[in-house]
Motif scaffolding. Sequence first.
Motif, PDB file in Angstrom:
ATOM      1  N   ASP A   1     -41.372 -18.706  -0.714  1.00  0.00           N
ATOM      2  CA  ASP A   1     -40.933 -17.511  -1.438  1.00  0.00           C
ATOM      3  C   ASP A   1     -41.727 -16.291  -0.989  1.00  0.00           C
ATOM      4  O   ASP A   1     -41.217 -15.174  -0.992  1.00  0.00           O
ATOM      5  N   LYS A   2     -42.979 -16.521  -0.595  1.00  0.00           N
ATOM      6  CA  LYS A   2     -43.832 -15.431  -0.147  1.00  0.00           C
ATOM      7  C   LYS A   2     -43.280 -14.802   1.129  1.00  0.00           C
ATOM      8  O   LYS A   2     -43.274 -13.583   1.285  1.00  0.00           O
ATOM      9  N   ILE A   3     -42.753 -15.619   2.023  1.00  0.00           N
ATOM     10  CA  ILE A   3     -42.172 -15.109   3.261  1.00  0.00           C
ATOM     11  C   ILE A   3     -40.948 -14.250   2.943  1.00  0.00           C
ATOM     12  O   ILE A   3     -40.764 -13.173   3.495  1.00  0.00           O
ATOM     13  N   GLU A   4     -40.108 -14.711   2.031  1.00  0.00           N
ATOM     14  CA  GLU A   4     -38.933 -13.939   1.622  1.00  0.00           C
ATOM     15  C   GLU A   4     -39.346 -12.632   0.948  1.00  0.00           C
ATOM     16  O   GLU A   4     -38.740 -11.592   1.179  1.00  0.00           O
ATOM     17  N   ALA A   5     -40.383 -12.689   0.136  1.00  0.00           N
ATOM     18  CA  ALA A   5     -40.867 -11.484  -0.534  1.00  0.00           C
ATOM     19  C   ALA A   5     -41.398 -10.477   0.487  1.00  0.00           C
ATOM     20  O   ALA A   5     -41.165  -9.270   0.357  1.00  0.00           O
ATOM     21  N   GLU A   6     -42.086 -10.977   1.522  1.00  0.00           N
ATOM     22  CA  GLU A   6     -42.593 -10.084   2.562  1.00  0.00           C
ATOM     23  C   GLU A   6     -41.450  -9.450   3.343  1.00  0.00           C
ATOM     24  O   GLU A   6     -41.511  -8.282   3.715  1.00  0.00           O
TER      25      GLU A   6
END
Length: 166
Positions: free
Chosen positions: A43-48
């Motif tokens: 999810d962190k990659i998508e948020a970035e």
Amino acid sequence: MLRFCTNCKKDYDFAPLAVSGKDDLICPECGMVIDKNSRNPEDKIEAEKTEAAIGNTAARLLHLSYIFFMTMGIIGVIGFITGIRPLLIAATAISLTVFIIMFLTGTLVFVSGLILVPLGAVLGYLYFKSIDGACLGIHIVFLLRHLIRDIILRLIFRFIGFASGC
């Protein structure tokens, strides 16, 4: 609120009061303590990616606002030189409307324009003895402001580049 257990590699939903409270979050499956700020790495990659897209959009909007008055000034000068009065008047009306909206919303960066734009209009009117001359004076102020700012910024960036290369 979803929190990620690094031991189980799963997301678990906790009540917002539990996340903001002082007690530790305990994984319902393995019993390990979960960090209150833990997020799933995927999810962190998508948020970035989302943050990067928002940043790029903001940069495009800033660039558009940066070149807006310069573009309108060029259109106004072309309207004056070619004698296409509706083009000159439209460019002036749009420029002044945006300038006033920026002033009223507190987003005006060219604060000295509050004095220079009317001064340019008066000088243009006195020189050309027409409303078209006043419109041209307004556009010349916007163009000179951009040219001067661009030259000063280029000099600053060159100086920084020179100083960092030493």
